[in-house]
Structure formats: structure tokens, C-alpha cells
Write a protein that holds these residues in place. Structure first.
Motif, PDB file in Angstrom:
ATOM      1  N   THR A 260      24.558  29.518  -1.758  1.00 10.18           N
ATOM      2  CA  THR A 260      25.119  29.319  -3.069  1.00 10.18           C
ATOM      3  C   THR A 260      24.733  30.477  -3.984  1.00 10.18           C
ATOM      4  OG1 THR A 260      25.309  27.763  -4.877  1.00 10.18           O
ATOM      5  CG2 THR A 260      23.174  27.933  -3.864  1.00 10.18           C
ATOM      6  N   ILE A 261      25.609  30.784  -4.930  1.00 16.66           N
ATOM      7  CA  ILE A 261      25.323  31.807  -5.930  1.00 16.66           C
ATOM      8  C   ILE A 261      25.633  31.219  -7.298  1.00 16.66           C
ATOM      9  CG2 ILE A 261      25.971  34.080  -6.818  1.00 16.66           C
ATOM     10  CD1 ILE A 261      26.634  34.905  -3.976  1.00 16.66           C
ATOM     11  N   LEU A 262      24.687  31.372  -8.207  1.00 12.95           N
ATOM     12  CA  LEU A 262      24.870  30.872  -9.564  1.00 12.95           C
ATOM     13  C   LEU A 262      24.570  31.985 -10.552  1.00 12.95           C
ATOM     14  CD1 LEU A 262      22.956  27.486  -9.321  1.00 12.95           C
ATOM     15  CD2 LEU A 262      25.411  27.749  -9.662  1.00 12.95           C
ATOM     16  N   LEU A 263      25.393  32.081 -11.588  1.00 12.11           N
ATOM     17  CA  LEU A 263      25.113  33.039 -12.653  1.00 12.11           C
ATOM     18  C   LEU A 263      25.384  32.314 -13.967  1.00 12.11           C
ATOM     19  CD1 LEU A 263      24.444  36.093 -13.179  1.00 12.11           C
ATOM     20  CD2 LEU A 263      26.900  36.410 -13.493  1.00 12.11           C
ATOM     21  N   MET A 264      24.387  32.366 -14.857  1.00 12.19           N
ATOM     22  CA  MET A 264      24.547  31.646 -16.115  1.00 12.19           C
ATOM     23  C   MET A 264      24.269  32.570 -17.284  1.00 12.19           C
ATOM     24  SD  MET A 264      22.757  28.141 -17.345  1.00 12.19           S
ATOM     25  CE  MET A 264      21.201  28.605 -18.025  1.00 12.19           C
ATOM     26  N   SER A 276      29.733  27.893  -3.924  1.00 12.45           N
ATOM     27  CA  SER A 276      29.055  27.179  -2.856  1.00 12.45           C
ATOM     28  C   SER A 276      29.760  27.535  -1.559  1.00 12.45           C
ATOM     29  CB  SER A 276      29.143  25.677  -3.120  1.00 12.45           C
ATOM     30  OG  SER A 276      28.603  24.962  -2.044  1.00 12.45           O
ATOM     31  N   SER A 277      29.000  27.960  -0.602  1.00  8.21           N
ATOM     32  CA  SER A 277      29.614  28.396   0.655  1.00  8.21           C
ATOM     33  C   SER A 277      29.140  27.490   1.780  1.00  8.21           C
ATOM     34  CB  SER A 277      29.223  29.849   0.936  1.00  8.21           C
ATOM     35  OG  SER A 277      29.819  30.287   2.121  1.00  8.21           O
ATOM     36  N   ASP A 443       7.079  18.034   0.433  1.00  5.13           N
ATOM     37  CA  ASP A 443       8.091  17.066   0.027  1.00  5.13           C
ATOM     38  C   ASP A 443       8.906  17.530  -1.166  1.00  5.13           C
ATOM     39  OD1 ASP A 443       7.628  15.147   1.962  1.00  5.13           O
ATOM     40  OD2 ASP A 443       5.913  14.342   0.859  1.00  5.13           O
ATOM     41  N   LEU A 444       8.542  18.634  -1.775  1.00  4.80           N
ATOM     42  CA  LEU A 444       9.239  19.109  -2.961  1.00  4.80           C
ATOM     43  C   LEU A 444      10.698  19.442  -2.624  1.00  4.80           C
ATOM     44  CD1 LEU A 444       9.073  20.095  -5.935  1.00  4.80           C
ATOM     45  CD2 LEU A 444       8.527  22.339  -5.028  1.00  4.80           C
ATOM     46  N   GLN A 445      11.599  18.912  -3.420  1.00  2.58           N
ATOM     47  CA  GLN A 445      13.024  19.204  -3.226  1.00  2.58           C
ATOM     48  C   GLN A 445      13.665  19.505  -4.567  1.00  2.58           C
ATOM     49  OE1 GLN A 445      14.487  15.744  -1.166  1.00  2.58           O
ATOM     50  NE2 GLN A 445      14.563  16.888   0.752  1.00  2.58           N
ATOM     51  N   ALA A 446      14.411  20.596  -4.598  1.00  2.00           N
ATOM     52  CA  ALA A 446      15.054  20.977  -5.851  1.00  2.00           C
ATOM     53  C   ALA A 446      16.455  21.476  -5.564  1.00  2.00           C
ATOM     54  CB  ALA A 446      14.254  22.066  -6.545  1.00  2.00           C
ATOM     55  N   THR A 447      17.341  21.349  -6.555  1.00  2.48           N
ATOM     56  CA  THR A 447      18.689  21.886  -6.400  1.00  2.48           C
ATOM     57  C   THR A 447      18.695  23.315  -6.922  1.00  2.48           C
ATOM     58  OG1 THR A 447      19.384  21.179  -8.583  1.00  2.48           O
ATOM     59  CG2 THR A 447      19.680  19.604  -6.816  1.00  2.48           C
ATOM     60  N   PRO A 448      19.599  24.161  -6.458  1.00  3.75           N
ATOM     61  CA  PRO A 448      19.704  25.526  -6.982  1.00  3.75           C
ATOM     62  C   PRO A 448      19.880  25.530  -8.501  1.00  3.75           C
ATOM     63  CG  PRO A 448      20.989  25.332  -4.991  1.00  3.75           C
ATOM     64  CD  PRO A 448      20.487  23.965  -5.305  1.00  3.75           C
ATOM     65  N   LEU A 449      20.561  24.509  -9.010  1.00  7.32           N
ATOM     66  CA  LEU A 449      20.778  24.442 -10.447  1.00  7.32           C
ATOM     67  C   LEU A 449      19.466  24.262 -11.205  1.00  7.32           C
ATOM     68  CD1 LEU A 449      23.450  24.661 -11.857  1.00  7.32           C
ATOM     69  CD2 LEU A 449      23.560  22.185 -11.977  1.00  7.32           C
ATOM     70  N   GLN A 450      18.540  23.512 -10.610  1.00  9.04           N
ATOM     71  CA  GLN A 450      17.231  23.313 -11.251  1.00  9.04           C
ATOM     72  C   GLN A 450      16.455  24.623 -11.291  1.00  9.04           C
ATOM     73  OE1 GLN A 450      15.873  20.063  -8.859  1.00  9.04           O
ATOM     74  NE2 GLN A 450      16.345  18.546 -10.439  1.00  9.04           N
ATOM     75  N   LEU A 451      16.623  25.439 -10.246  1.00 10.52           N
ATOM     76  CA  LEU A 451      15.946  26.740 -10.237  1.00 10.52           C
ATOM     77  C   LEU A 451      16.577  27.659 -11.272  1.00 10.52           C
ATOM     78  CD1 LEU A 451      15.344  27.301  -6.432  1.00 10.52           C
ATOM     79  CD2 LEU A 451      13.774  26.473  -8.182  1.00 10.52           C
ATOM     80  N   LEU A 452      17.896  27.530 -11.425  1.00 14.19           N
ATOM     81  CA  LEU A 452      18.578  28.323 -12.454  1.00 14.19           C
ATOM     82  C   LEU A 452      18.016  27.952 -13.834  1.00 14.19           C
ATOM     83  CD1 LEU A 452      20.999  30.299 -12.872  1.00 14.19           C
ATOM     84  CD2 LEU A 452      22.329  28.288 -13.472  1.00 14.19           C
ATOM     85  N   VAL A 566      20.255  34.437 -12.636  1.00 11.67           N
ATOM     86  CA  VAL A 566      20.988  34.396 -11.379  1.00 11.67           C
ATOM     87  C   VAL A 566      20.183  33.655 -10.324  1.00 11.67           C
ATOM     88  CG1 VAL A 566      20.093  36.617 -10.544  1.00 11.67           C
ATOM     89  CG2 VAL A 566      22.325  35.812  -9.750  1.00 11.67           C
ATOM     90  N   ILE A 567      20.882  32.938  -9.475  1.00 14.85           N
ATOM     91  CA  ILE A 567      20.247  32.285  -8.322  1.00 14.85           C
ATOM     92  C   ILE A 567      21.083  32.636  -7.096  1.00 14.85           C
ATOM     93  CG2 ILE A 567      19.763  30.090  -7.169  1.00 14.85           C
ATOM     94  CD1 ILE A 567      17.905  30.452  -9.441  1.00 14.85           C
ATOM     95  N   VAL A 568      20.404  33.111  -6.060  1.00 16.00           N
ATOM     96  CA  VAL A 568      21.107  33.344  -4.803  1.00 16.00           C
ATOM     97  C   VAL A 568      20.352  32.599  -3.719  1.00 16.00           C
ATOM     98  CG1 VAL A 568      21.819  35.044  -3.090  1.00 16.00           C
ATOM     99  CG2 VAL A 568      21.971  35.592  -5.525  1.00 16.00           C
ATOM    100  N   LEU A 569      21.071  31.830  -2.940  1.00 18.26           N
ATOM    101  CA  LEU A 569      20.459  31.144  -1.802  1.00 18.26           C
ATOM    102  C   LEU A 569      21.307  31.441  -0.573  1.00 18.26           C
ATOM    103  CD1 LEU A 569      18.804  28.925  -0.258  1.00 18.26           C
ATOM    104  CD2 LEU A 569      20.493  27.310  -1.102  1.00 18.26           C
ATOM    105  N   VAL A 570      20.641  31.954   0.449  1.00 16.97           N
ATOM    106  CA  VAL A 570      21.333  32.151   1.721  1.00 16.97           C
ATOM    107  C   VAL A 570      20.624  31.285   2.745  1.00 16.97           C
ATOM    108  CG1 VAL A 570      22.115  33.814   3.449  1.00 16.97           C
ATOM    109  CG2 VAL A 570      21.866  34.513   1.062  1.00 16.97           C
TER     110      VAL A 570
END
Lengths: 601, 369
Positions: A260-264, A276-277, A443-452, A566-570
């Protein structure tokens, strides 16, 4: 002249017959009087109710544009094949085989459509097939006299100009399900409602309001319109915050990888890129999607329908070290100058935890620890802070709750803590878990949006706008900008953020920083890489080996007066610095070049 | 034609008025219909044919007619058998002979023949009362056509024969026979209506048996459909109010909600367009006509004439009352047309012929002529 001899008995019984007939008529006259005079108004109302009918005038669904006012979702005419029972000249049983051969359509499907509508009046059309293509329409229309009863109805369908680029943003529409019908009184069977994305989240605005047409029906159910009771109100047009060029670049950069790639835009919370790929083809839903196609989409192992930025739950890996650092700084557990010697491993409660550099980083302070992503340093911090306090800071920074983006289906993620583990799993918290937690594993789980959002908070010294996808609305001709919503500021002092920001600058701009591949000359990019282990294998030689890793890059730019995050996740890559950072660089570069072009000053 | 002067002018006038009203309302009910717009012209032709028969019968001595009654009755029965074989099926009933321009319903004409044969049979009871055994004979005479008609199946028309069975015995029978027949008929009537109206009250039949009976009684349509018809007919009549919506203004008929608007439900059109006033007028005309018929029966030259007139009045009045009651849901919808009013050649000609017989009784009321 003499009268005939009618026996007396005859006369008496004839008299009786006369009384019978007269009283019969009188009785009936009373019956008619009751209905016509006493209950006349009641029957008038009843009659009016039987004969009048209000029909719906469908409102056209709102259009969707990108931020540069380019149309991305429009309405095109669609053609439905209808059957009018009253105009049929042969029974359905013999008509069906003929019709199915002519339409090249499975007779069972046609039959099911027919039976579904069987209880209705003969004059009301039954929709046999939806969305037939235009060539087929012409062929049917030419041959319609050979198949009396069939007819073509023109409706609209949704069409997407970028069917796979914006699939996770726009979503699609579909026929209302029984559940939709139960939840919304205004919906009728066969109405289209948004199923995903903007189409769903803004369905109430896009739908508009139906108009009403008053008319009379005859006993066959044929409708004769008389006047418009209420004109329809078209749906609101929406303008996305998405920048199509950058979104397109994101798609190209991501290629066949999952991720996923996010730019805000940090200044107003506008999401410029949400990619989202893999994606899926929206035009499948614009036409009639077949059961087979739907099954294919659902069964693909990389889940194309899944909206990763909102719904993907990942271990954030080293990016979470920023949270640990903030927690430590806030609680004065350490100062930027506090040094720890990294030997490459760390023993805690009898277990050995490794740094990713088995040889160790030597003496490191906080800056170095972030720049080189030293695990051991953060193990030390975690030991001091404690799991519960770390969890509190994580929650403060938006982990474990949704960000409030204007899409439906956002996940909350998980912030583990001893309390949480006891409540949710009923298990006790092992000390080692605190260490995993501190480096963004476990156990930590986060969405890419939360990292953004984390990036936004760091860049904004604890304040951030809530991310959103709609820039403005247009109802009739009046344009209203979407309201800006501010997130509740974090209770972390600004100097803590300054330390972290400085470290993040070094991550990207120092040669030995893990994110150096994201550096852009002349621009102060700040960032942090992350490489989260998914599954750890033990190989034949007995060494532990990480086969599946998610590569992260999270950052913002420029350092002073930050504009974008920006968030990039591969997914399934080797390392954040190697796989994710270059993509972030491309995206940021494109953003600032584009900005220069449009605003040379 | 001396006897033309002896004709009951009031009855003739009432008959003519009803025929005229029939034309007006058939025209008004079918106004704007794509297929039914010319029905009133066809009806006018039938009325002309009927009136020729009416005048002919009124001048012809009914006593002479009796001499050929047996043969005519047999021919009638043969027609009823033939219609079962070659008849044309409409709404599931095989009751029509179809010709290029028109159709004929023999079950209507046989009414006249049955009236004549019954009158002939009972002619011997000039002054004394008939026995229970005679009721049996008349039962057979009426029963044969009724059974053949039920086989079509057309319960409505068969039901119209009921007064023919009842009346001779009512007029001539001795006390015991009278009450036994009345009691048994009332019982069977209740039973029939019970099955049709309240199948759940008839405890000794199973559900599917009731359904079969109802389905047999109403071929081609289910009971919910007949309920729908009565519902629409009541709306039609009810919204007419006191003065009606005006000629040609009926909404129910125009939008196709009123079924059989020009045949069985013509009175509903009268009720909707001319209101309670119109209904009262029609009732008054019918009442007048039947009262004159009873007067003819009272003044008849012999018992045969009395019986003949009484039977005609009885069967026509029964038909009228049943039809009118059916429209407001007091009787089941069994397809009984309103005499002189409903569209339909066979019914119209038959009714006029029957009334012609009454006129014959009246014009031949003096014994020596």
C-alpha cells in the motif's frame, strides 16, 4: 266477458308470491341504500385508493471528480431487457425456450427472474436481464416483433474512468440486499446502493432524493401518469482529494507487489494517494458481474478486494521504535544523550533477544539507535518504561483506535498490554513480550493509516488533521468545502518530537541511515524504515531465518513546515530501506516537482 | 289483430323501458373499449329479435302451444346434449353453439321449453291439489336439463331452474307435499350456499373436497378472484352515491377494475353512473313488470295459464334478485345475468319470449274466444 276461474288457493298463494318478490326488492333496496348512501364516502376513498398510484422518479446518482475536477465516476445509459406479460401471445412455457435461444441466455436464469415477479400485475414489466450491451440491444430491437412481450428499458449504470486505479477509493454500487432494505426505509427492491469505498461511505449524499409521480392505474397495472408530486433531487457531486497523477505513479511503483502507498497533505488532512495493491477492475461491477467472476475475486490468495490501508493489520516493525522513543522521552526514562552498548544480543529473564546486526552496534545514543534501528537500545528502554506505559503512549498516538477517515470498514488494530492480554486472551503477559512490543513486533497490530497518522502527529508536534478523501461537495451549483477536522492533540511535550524528528532526518539523510534511499537532494525528508518479520523459520543449518518480511517506510517532508506524510508498505519483501524507501522517494519527488511546476515561487 | 289491444300496456312499457336502459348502460359501460364499443348495436339487434318473439307469443294461444310442448322439450334436451359435445368453451364451461356472427346458449332457451312442459303436465289439476308424486315427476322434468347444464358446468344457469321446480308444487301441491319440498329445498340451498360462502362451517367435508366443490362451481377461477370481483363491484356501486357519477363517467368500469361490466355486473354500472336513484328506478320497473305478471296469473283463463305466468314471473324475479344480491356480496358470484339488462342475446331473447308467454296468458284470459 267473464273472468277465468282461478281457484281460491291459487289466489292466496299468488299473493304470497307477490309479497315475496316485493319484499325481496325492498330488502335489496335497503342493501343498496346502505352501500351507496350510508357508506358512499367509504367506498369513494376505497375506489380512489385502488385506482391511484404514485410512481417513483429515480434521482440521478452524484458524480465523482478528482481534486483537479476530472470526472472519475459517471453515469452511462444501461439497457435492461423487460417482459410485459400482457403483451405476450404465447404461454411462458413455450416462450421461454424460444426466448432463451434468441437471447443466448440460460433458460433457468430467465425463468428465475420471471417467477420472482410472477405475483405482479400483468401490465408491470418484469426485468429479465440487466445491463445488456448495445450491440445486443440493437439485435433484440430489430427482432422484437417476433417475440411479443419483450421490451428494452433504459436505465443508468455507474461507469469508472479509471477502473483499477481508484478501485479501493471509489468502491462500487450493487443491488440493495435484504439487510440494506431492512436498514433503510427509503430503499426499494432493485435499488442500487454503494457497496464499498466512497460509493458506500457517501451513499446518503450520492443517492439524492427520489421524486414522486402521481397517476392512475388500470386493472392490468398499466400506469397513466398525471402530474409530478415532487421533482427528484439529484445526488450530490463529490470531489476527491486524490491526485490522479500521483496515484498513477504509486500504482506503477508498486507494480505487481502487494502493499500500500499513502500520501497525505499534513496541512489539511487531504489524502493525495491511497493505493492498495493488488487492485481489482471496477468495470466488472459496472457491468453485470457474474457469479464466477465474483468467486474468482474472493478466492484470489492476495485478496484484491481487501482495502489494505484501512483494513490490513500489520506489525509496524521498527517504525514503532519512534513510539517507544517518545514514550521514553516523555517519561524521562532517557535523554537523547543516554548511551547503551549494543553487543548484538540482549538477555532478559533467561531468554536471548537479538539485534538485527548480530555483531552489535557498539555504543549508541538515542539518535544512533533510531538511525541504525538498533533493537538492543530499545530493549533497554522498554525494560525501563514497562509494557503498560508504552501501551498508553501508543494509544495516545492513535494506535488501537480508528483514525476516522471517511471510509467504512476501518480496522482498529491491537495495542497489547498485560491488562489487554488478560482480558482478551486470558493469558499472562511474559516479560519478553514487552521487548517485542517495543520494536513493533509481537501482538501489536496497526493499519498503514495509523502509521500515516503517527507521521502526521510527529510532523505536527502532536497535532494532526483527521485524514479524509473528499475535498468538496456540489449540490445543484453550490459548492461546499468539506469540513476540516482536527484530531485531539497528544499530551507529549514538543521537545520530545524534536528529538525524534532530528533522528528521522538522520535516518534518511546520513549515508549509514537505513532510509538513505529515500533522500532527495535539496529537500529535508524525514523518515523511518521498518522490516517486520512475519514468520520465522529455522533452516537446515539450525539458523533462524526470516522468510516473510514486510518492508515499511514512513516519513514526511520537508523537516521545517512539513507538507506531506508518506507511508509505503511492500509485502513479502526483504527490507524497508531496500524496497520501500525508494518508492517513497519517487512519490515525494513527484509531489514536490509537481508543486514547483504549478507554483514556481 | 284484435288481441293486440288486449296486451298489458303497462307491462309492455316496463319491458321496453328496461330494454332501452339496457342499451344505454351497455353503451356507457363499453365506452372507449377497444373491442366492446359495438356491443350495444348487437344487443339492439337481439332486442328486435326478442320483441318479434314477444309479440308473436302474445298473440298465440298458449293452450295451442302446449300441444307441441313435449316435442319441443325433447328437442331442447337433445340440444343440451349436443352442446356438451360440440359446444364452444368459454371460461371453462361448454355452453355455447358458435355461429359465424353470433353464439347461442341453449341452456337459456330450454327454460322456455321447460316452463311449457311443466305447465302442460300440471294442466290436469284444474281445481284439485297435486300429490307428492307429481313433485317427483316435475323434479325429473326440471332435473334433466339441470343435470345437463351442470355438466357443462354452468351452475348459475342451472340455479335459475330452481323456481321452476318449486313453483308448480307451491301453487298446486297439497299441504304435506308443499312443506316437505320447501323444507328440503331450503336445506339444500343452505348447504350449497354454505359450501360456497363458508366452507369452514361444513364440518363433514374435508378441505380438499371443499376446494374441489368450489373449483367445480367456479371453473377457471379461484374463490379469491370472485372475492375480488365482489370487492370491485361494491366499490363501483358504493362510490355512485345517491345521484351517481353521471352517464359514461364510471371510473371502475373505465379502468377495467369492474369485471363483466356489460354482462353480469351491468347493475353495478347503473349504480355507479346513476347512483341509488338509478338503482331504485330499475328496481321499480322490474317490480312493476312482475306485479303485472302476477296480475296476469291471477286473471288467467285456466290453471295452466296461472301456473305458466307464475312460473315465468318466479324464475325471472329470482334471477333479478339473485343478480342484484350478488353484486353487493349477499349471494355468491355464480354467473347469473340480470334479465333484460345484461348483455347477451340468448338471455335477452329468452326473457322476452317468457314475458311474451305472460302476455299470451293475459290476452287469452277470456275463456271463450
Amino acid at each position: 266477458m267473464i273472468f277465468g276461474k282461478t281457484p281460491l288457493a291459487f289466489r292466496r298463494r299468488l299473493g304470497l308470491l307477490r309479497v315475496l318478490i316485493v319484499s325481496g326488492f325492498l330488502l335489496l333496496a335497503v342493501g343498496y341504500y346502505r352501500i351507496q348512501v350510508l357508506q358512499g364516502t367509504h367506498y369513494q376513498v376505497l375506489g380512489e385508493r385502488v385506482r391511484t398510484k404514485t410512481n417513483v422518479i429515480k434521482a440521478s446518482r452524484g458524480l465523482i471528480f478528482d481534486r483537479a475536477n476530472r470526472l472519475v465516476t459517471r453515469n452511462l445509459p444501461a439497457y435492461d431487457l423487460e417482459l410485459i406479460k400482457d403483451e405476450m401471445t404465447e404461454p411462458w412455457e413455450t416462450f421461454l425456450p424460444r426466448l432463451s435461444q434468441f437471447l443466448r441466455q440460460d433458460p433457468e436464469i430467465l425463468d428465475r427472474q420471471f417467477r420472482k415477479a410472477c405475483g405482479r400485475h400483468g401490465g408491470e414489466p418484469i426485468v429479465l436481464m440487466k445491463n445488456i450491451d448495445f450491440g445486443e440491444v440493437v439485435r433484440i430491437w430489430r427482432n422484437r416483433t417476433r417475440y411479443p412481450g419483450i421490451s428494452i428499458d433504459v436505465t443508468t449504470r455507474r461507469d469508472y474512468t479509471h477502473p483499477s486505479l481508484l478501485s479501493h477509493v471509489l468502491g462500487y454500487v450493487g443491488e440493495a440486499t435484504d439487510q440494506d432494505l431492512a436498514e433503510n426505509d427509503h430503499l426499494r427492491m432493485g435499488d442500487m446502493v454503494g457497496k464499498r469505498g466512497i460509493e458506500r461511505a457517501y451513499d446518503h449524499l450520492l443517492t439524492g432524493r427520489e421524486g414522486e409521480l402521481l397517476g392512475h392505474i388500470n386493472s392490468q397495472g398499466q400506469f397513466f401518469e398525471e402530474r409530478i408530486l415532487r421533482p427528484p433531487e439529484p445526488g450530490v457531486d463529490l470531489f476527491l482529494t486524490i491526485d490522479l497523477e500521483l496515484q498513477d505513479l504509486a500504482a506503477r511503483e508498486m507494480g505487481d507487489n502487494c502493499g500500500t502507498i499513502l500520501l497525505m497533505d499534513l496541512r489539511n488532512g487531504e489524502i493525495l494517494v491511497l493505493y492498495s495493491s493488488p487492485t481489482y477492475d471496477l468495470s466488472l461491477f459496472s457491468q453485470r458481474i457474474s457469479a464466477q467472476q465474483w468467486q474468482d475475486l474472493l478466492s484470489q490468495s492476495n485478496h484484491p478486494l481487501f482495502n489494505r490501508p484501512l483494513q490490513g493489520l500489520y506489525a509496524p516493525g521498527s517504525i514503532f521504535k519512534l513510539v517507544t522513543a517518545l514514550a521514553a522521552l516523555k517519561r524521562n526514562v532517557c535523554t537523547p544523550q543516554t548511551k547503551v552498548t549494543c553487543t548484538g544480543s540482549f538477555s532478559y529473564y533467561g531468554r536471548t533477544f537479538h539485534c538485527h546486526d548480530r555483531n552489535g552496534h557498539g555504543d549508541v545514543d538515542l539518535m544512533d539507535a533510531i538511525t541504525e534501528s538498533c533493537n538492543v537500545y530499545f530493549y533497554h528502554l522498554a525494560k525501563e518504561i514497562g509494557a503498560q506505559a508504552l501501551a498508553e503512549t501508543a494509544q495516545e498516538l492513535g494506535f488501537g483506535v480508528t483514525t476516522g477517515i471517511d471510509l467504512i470498514g476501518e480496522k482498529e488494530g491491537v495495542v497489547p498490554s498485560p491488562h489487554w492480554k488478560n482480558q482478551q486472551l486470558g493469558e499472562i503477559w511474559y516479560p519478553g513480550e514487552t521487548l517485542s512490543f517495543a520494536i513493533g513486533q509481537g501482538d501489536l497490530q496497526a493499519t498503514p493509516l495509523q502509521l500515516l497518522q503517527l507521521m502526521a502527529l510527529i510532523a505536527g508536534d502532536g497535532t494532526a488533521k483527521i485524514p479524509h478523501l473528499i475535498k468538496k461537495y456540489r449540490r445543484w451549483d453550490a459548492v461546499t468545502p468539506a469540513p476540516l477536522k482536527e484530531r485531539k492533540p497528544c499530551d507529549i511535550p514538543a521537545h520530545c518530537f524534536d528529538v525524534v524528528k532530528a533522528a528521522m532526518w538522520r535516518v534518511v539523510n546520513l549515508d549509514d541511515g537505513t532510509g538513505s534511499k529515500a533522500a532527495i537532494p535539496g529537500l529535508d525528508v524525514c523518515g523511518k524504515t521498518g522490516t517486520a518479520q512475519l514468520i520465522t523459520f529455522t533452516n537446515d543449518a539450525g539458523e533462524r531465518e526470516d522468510r516473510f518480511k514486510n518492508a515499511w517506510f514512513a516519513g514526511f517532508a520537508p523537516r521545517q513546515n512539513p507538507e506531506v506524510a508518506v507511508i509505503v508498505l511492500v509485502e513479502h519483501a526483504s527490507a524497508g530501506g531496500l524496497n520501500a524507501a525508494p518508492i517513497a522517494r519517487q512519490i515525494l519527488n513527484a509531489y514536490f516537482r509537481k508543486k514547483e511546476r504549478s507554483d514556481p515561487s | 289483430m284484435r288481441r293486440l289491444k288486449l296486451i298489458d300496456r303497462i307491462a309492455l312499457l316496463a319491458t321496453l323501458s328496461l330494454c332501452l336502459l339496457s342499451l344505454i348502460f351497455i353503451r356507457s359501460a363499453t365506452l372507449g373499449d377497444p373491442y366492446g364499443g359495438r356491443l350495444w348495436i348487437k344487443q339492439a339487434v337481439w332486442i328486435l329479435v326478442g320483441f318479434c318473439l314477444y309479440l308473436f307469443f302474445s298473440q298465440f294461444d298458449y293452450r295451442k302451444l302446449m300441444e307441441r310442448a313435449a316435442l319441443a322439450y325433447l328437442i331442447g334436451l337433445v340440444c343440451l346434449v349436443l352442446v356438451l359435445i360440440w359446444g364452444h368453451q368459454v371460461h371453462g364451461a361448454r355452453s355455447w353453439f358458435r355461429f359465424p356472427w353470433f353464439s347461442i346458449q341453449p341452456s337459456e332457451f330450454v327454460k322456455v321449453l321447460t316452463v311449457l312442459i311443466l305447465a302442460k303436465f300440471y294442466a290436469k289439476y284444474e281445481a284439485n291439489q297435486s300429490h307428492l308424486i307429481d313433485f317427483l315427476v316435475s323434479g325429473i322434468l326440471v332435473g334433466l336439463p339441470v343435470v345437463l347444464i351442470i355438466l357443462q358446468p354452468d351452475l348459475g344457469t342451472a340455479l335459475v331452474y330452481l323456481p321452476l321446480l318449486l313453483l308448480p308444487n307451491f301453487m298446486l301441491g297439497n299441504k304435506v307435499g308443499l312443506w316437505i319440498t320447501v323444507a328440503s329445498l331450503v336445506l339444500s340451498g343452505i348447504l350449497v350456499l354454505g359450501v360456497i360462502f363458508r366452507p369452514d362451517w361444513v364440518f363433514f367435508l374435508r378441505d380438499y373436497q371443499k376446494e374441489r366443490i368450489v373449483a367445480y362451481v367456479f371453473p377457471g377461477e379461484d374463490t379469491t378472484n370472485t372475492g375480488y370481483q365482489v370487492y370491485q363491484s361494491k366499490i363501483s356501486i358504493g362510490q355512485g352515491g345517491f345521484y351517481g357519477l353521471g352517464l359514461g363517467q364510471s371510473k371502475q368500469a373505465k379502468m377495467g377494475f369492474l369485471p363483466e361490466k356489460q354482462t353480469d355486473f351491468i347493475l353495478a354500472v347503473v349504480g355507479e353512473e346513476t347512483g341509488f336513484i338509478g338503482i331504485l328506478t330499475v328496481f321499480a320497473l322490474f317490480g312493476l313488470l312482475y306485479m303485472r305478471g302476477i296480475l296476469a296469473a291471477m286473471e288467467a283463463g285456466d290453471a295452466t295459464g296461472t301456473l305458466l305466468a307464475a312460473m315465468v314471473v318466479g324464475t325471472l324475479a329470482f334471477q333479478t334478485l339473485f343478480n342484484a344480491a350478488m353484486l353487493i356480496g349477499l349471494m355468491p358470484t355464480t354467473g347469473i345475468p340480470c334479465p333484460l339488462m345484461s348483455y347477451g342475446g340468448s338471455s335477452m331473447v329468452t326473457s322476452l319470449a317468457l314475458l311474451g308467454l305472460v302476455q299470451s296468458v293475459r290476452t287469452h284470459r277470456f275463456v271463450y274466444h
